[in-house]
Design a protein around this motif. Structure first.
Motif, PDB file in Angstrom:
ATOM      1  N   ALA A   1      30.141  90.644  30.415  1.00 42.02           N
ATOM      2  CA  ALA A   1      29.248  89.837  31.251  1.00 42.02           C
ATOM      3  C   ALA A   1      30.028  89.080  32.315  1.00 42.02           C
TER       4      ALA A   1
ATOM      5  N   PHE B   1      42.764  78.285  30.483  1.00 41.74           N
ATOM      6  CA  PHE B   1      41.929  78.089  29.282  1.00 41.74           C
ATOM      7  C   PHE B   1      40.729  77.197  29.603  1.00 41.74           C
ATOM      8  N   ASP B   2      40.959  76.145  30.387  1.00 39.65           N
ATOM      9  CA  ASP B   2      39.852  75.263  30.772  1.00 39.65           C
ATOM     10  C   ASP B   2      38.757  76.071  31.477  1.00 39.65           C
TER      11      ASP B   2
ATOM     12  N   LEU C   1      36.788  78.423  29.135  1.00 33.70           N
ATOM     13  CA  LEU C   1      35.843  77.730  28.258  1.00 33.70           C
ATOM     14  C   LEU C   1      34.705  77.109  29.061  1.00 33.70           C
TER      15      LEU C   1
ATOM     16  N   ALA D   1      46.361  87.127  26.145  1.00 37.49           N
ATOM     17  CA  ALA D   1      46.851  87.404  24.790  1.00 37.49           C
ATOM     18  C   ALA D   1      46.378  86.338  23.800  1.00 37.49           C
ATOM     19  N   SER D   2      46.234  85.108  24.277  1.00 36.42           N
ATOM     20  CA  SER D   2      45.992  83.966  23.387  1.00 36.42           C
ATOM     21  C   SER D   2      44.538  83.506  23.352  1.00 36.42           C
ATOM     22  N   TYR D   3      43.769  83.722  24.420  1.00 37.33           N
ATOM     23  CA  TYR D   3      42.399  83.219  24.432  1.00 37.33           C
ATOM     24  C   TYR D   3      41.586  83.955  23.377  1.00 37.33           C
ATOM     25  N   MET D   4      41.020  83.231  22.459  1.00 36.05           N
ATOM     26  CA  MET D   4      40.288  83.820  21.334  1.00 36.05           C
ATOM     27  C   MET D   4      41.126  84.906  20.642  1.00 36.05           C
ATOM     28  N   ARG D   5      42.420  84.728  20.677  1.00 36.95           N
ATOM     29  CA  ARG D   5      43.407  85.658  20.077  1.00 36.95           C
ATOM     30  C   ARG D   5      43.420  87.029  20.745  1.00 36.95           C
ATOM     31  N   GLY D   6      42.999  87.072  22.018  1.00 40.90           N
ATOM     32  CA  GLY D   6      43.162  88.312  22.749  1.00 40.90           C
ATOM     33  C   GLY D   6      41.919  88.827  23.445  1.00 40.90           C
TER      34      GLY D   6
ATOM     35  N   ASP E   1      33.661  84.866  26.793  1.00 43.14           N
ATOM     36  CA  ASP E   1      33.734  85.250  25.396  1.00 43.14           C
ATOM     37  C   ASP E   1      34.849  86.265  25.179  1.00 43.14           C
ATOM     38  N   ARG E   2      34.852  86.887  24.000  1.00 44.34           N
ATOM     39  CA  ARG E   2      35.939  87.805  23.638  1.00 44.34           C
ATOM     40  C   ARG E   2      35.989  89.073  24.446  1.00 44.34           C
ATOM     41  N   LYS E   3      34.909  89.361  25.179  1.00 45.16           N
ATOM     42  CA  LYS E   3      34.882  90.589  25.977  1.00 45.16           C
ATOM     43  C   LYS E   3      35.191  90.325  27.442  1.00 45.16           C
TER      44      LYS E   3
END
Lengths: 397, 397
Positions: free
Chosen positions: A68, A118-119, A122, A149-154, A127-129
């Motif tokens: 999305a 990251f800000d 969020l 690599a780090s946002y929501m663990r990837g 989301d993860r996709k």
């Protein structure tokens, strides 16, 4: 059409059980052709596409995973030049395309800047996709890659490198990182992009100093792996400095091919991959010692390659002629030949201190990437006294 | 002796092509026996050892990779209790054993605290082979794991969990993370330890409130996967609350076995693994809404499981008796049954807002882990209106 490439130099021949492979394809030779280098890393494989004007072609992004939202990460220098073009090209694919603009420069490659990504992720409800797009040079690429690599663990990400250095270096290998006050690239991850788009047209706006810095990483591939390529660079250095797109396309493609072969053998840098750090041990000391941002990464690598070649020569691994030939090529690329004096009282001591915290160091022993014959690299320790002689011979204030 | 375990419930039977496997072994049944659950994740496999007094036995660490330095990461609460014992046990293996003591509490699970680990690693000259030891609860484990995943792009680490929650939850699965002000565990990595040492003797010093919080994650495995285990928990809840080591050993082992099976099917949380988050969607909203640290994670999961069971019941997936049975078990474990009021004006709206930024949400749609039959979980969306009813029924100020 796709053809398998075999590297010409013996140091890079697969050793039977090698897992690496890549294929390259191109449409004849004109400057506007799209060339592809396929990086084969099992379920982390991806293509590098190389050509002029690719960034704005929405078809290039068609095979990416659906999502999305997309977030373009760029910096204050690149945003006004290319953010709109990329955004427009992505609009048919993603319902929402957001933008975050970071401050420009290696000195901002830290947690505070990373956190701006990251800000944004969020705040925009990514989301993860969601797919991240790194639009800029190596600093933007390294930070965006680590954020992905780090946002929501990837989450997926795409590299759109706009400097020569980023096109030939960070586009292959999956190294992402930020700096720590006590060391460069100390915090990061191995994380592969979905796609790399090397748009040669973006090099038109690259400052001359950064073009030269990028050429340092191109030159590197000659001495460590491919003396034919070194010969080609000697012939085409003027064309590269004039930003001839046919010459640039070849330099980017060949650099990516060699790096892909090495990384394919050793994705997590257990051994062979360390040879890609030729010039980087001295170079990182220069960057850290001068304060990040004072010397460009490629400038440190340029002077660092000359110092590593000199150390190789003094260890009897290469002759005077080879060291002189590399020095001449570094100079023609517009790069510094001599390292700076980092400490007037004990310059060599300061270099040694900085090199001992390099990631390649083991239990305080510095691991130098040296040339042990034209087109062939090795990784080994060297006596402190000899390293001190090299630093004394190769630095000036 | 090592025997293969087959999980009893149909929801957890391998579906033919499953890649997961684990083996468990134990020396008969006494409380002091060492039990091992082997987590099989190809080249990222590792053992979990479970028993009383294991932390101080240096033989437990014999098979770890050799290195010059180790860094113990712990917190101000755990350090005075166990740091010396671990340090002494590690001394024969590592020439240098360093210690970094973090502030205690979920509210410190952030970048600033993580950076204390990076500072210590760099100040002590730790290299790529240095081994990190996470000595403490889930917060210490999550942060140390992410530090290990990121330092020089990955160094080995060992979990020595000292809370029940950490022993049954973070010891399996390789999830590491820190919190962001806008969301819990938003920044992290999937990264597996080399070894997990569950020393049951450390549970003697665990405050009663934290023991209960740990039991929430133990109870979880019943409704989602193993109703026999739920029955065992109903029989042995008093023994568990009295810290009977034979009962604790079984609870820890069975929890790790079930989690290992699920994670082995789905290491990167593409599907099945989400069922481990039963109770966590509501629970995370409680934690975030109250401010991290006000409710313990397990307390949020306790009330969250009751809410998720109620939502399952209202969707017609389970009957009244099942929801009542789970509620009774949560209550006997000393956990809160009701969620807090997060917003007096629009409590359900606040819960929904917080749940929409959960990592499992996709394009703003909340993915609930629900029970669709005793011992069987599913992941699905639910109408906002129904969720609002559940929140109204299950919360009090």
């Amino acid at each position: 059409m796709s053809t398998a490439i075999t590297l010409p130099n013996s140091a890079l021949q697969p050793d039977g059980a090698g897992t690496a492979s890549f294929t390259s394809s191109s449409i004849s030779s004109p400057a506007n052709a799209v060339q592809t280098v396929a990086i084969d890393l099992a379920d982390r494989s991806y293509p590098i596409v190389i050509g002029a004007g690719l960034m704005g072609a929405h078809a290039i992004y068609a095979a990416l995973p659906q999502a999305a939202t997309a977030l373009i990460v760029t910096n204050t220098t690149v945003a006004p030049l290319y953010a709109d073009a990329l955004r427009t090209a992505l609009a048919p694919k993603y319902a929402q395309v957001h933008l975050v603009v970071l401050p420009d420069g290696e000195e901002h490659k830290n947690w505070q800047t990373l956190n701006l990504i990251f800000d944004a992720l969020l705040q925009h409800g990514c989301d993860r996709k969601s797919v991240l797009f790194a639009l800029g040079g190596g600093v933007v690429g390294d930070m965006t890659g680590f954020a992905a690599a780090s946002y929501m663990r990837g989450v997926p990400f795409v590299q759109v490198p706009t400097t020569l250095l980023a096109q030939v270096d960070s586009s292959v290998g999956g190294k992402t990182a930020i700096n720590h006050p006590l060391g460069k690239n100390m915090i990061g991850a191995f994380y592969q992009p979905q796609l790399v788009v090397c748009d040669l047209a973006t090099l038109d706006t690259l400052p001359a100093r950064e073009l030269s810095a990028g050429l340092a990483e191109v030159i590197k591939y000659g001495p460590i792996a491919d003396m034919d390529f070194m010969g080609w660079l000697e012939e085409h250095m003027d064309a590269l400095l004039a930003r001839d797109r046919t010459a640039l396309a070849h330099a980017v493609r060949r650099s990516c091919e060699i790096k892909a072969w090495v990384v394919g053998q050793d994705e997590r840098e257990a051994g062979l991959r360390a040879i890609l750090n030729f010039g980087h041990t001295f170079g990182h000391a220069i960057e850290a010692g001068m304060g990040y941002g004072a010397w460009l990464h490629g400038e440190g690598v340029g002077a660092g390659m000359v110092m590593a070649a000199e150390l190789s020569r003094r260890l009897g691994l290469v002759d005077d002629a080879f060291a002189a030939r590399l020095r001449a090529l570094v100079q023609r690329a517009g790069l510094p030949l001599r390292g700076p004096v980092l400490d007037a009282a004990d310059n060599a001591g300061r270099y040694l201190e900085l090199m001992r915290v390099d990631k390649k160091a083991e239990a305080g022993e510095i691991r130098f990437v040296l040339i042990d014959g034209p087109g062939r690299a090795c990784v080994r320790a060297a006596p402190d006294a000899l390293v001190r002689e090299v630093i004394a011979a190769c630095c000036s204030g």
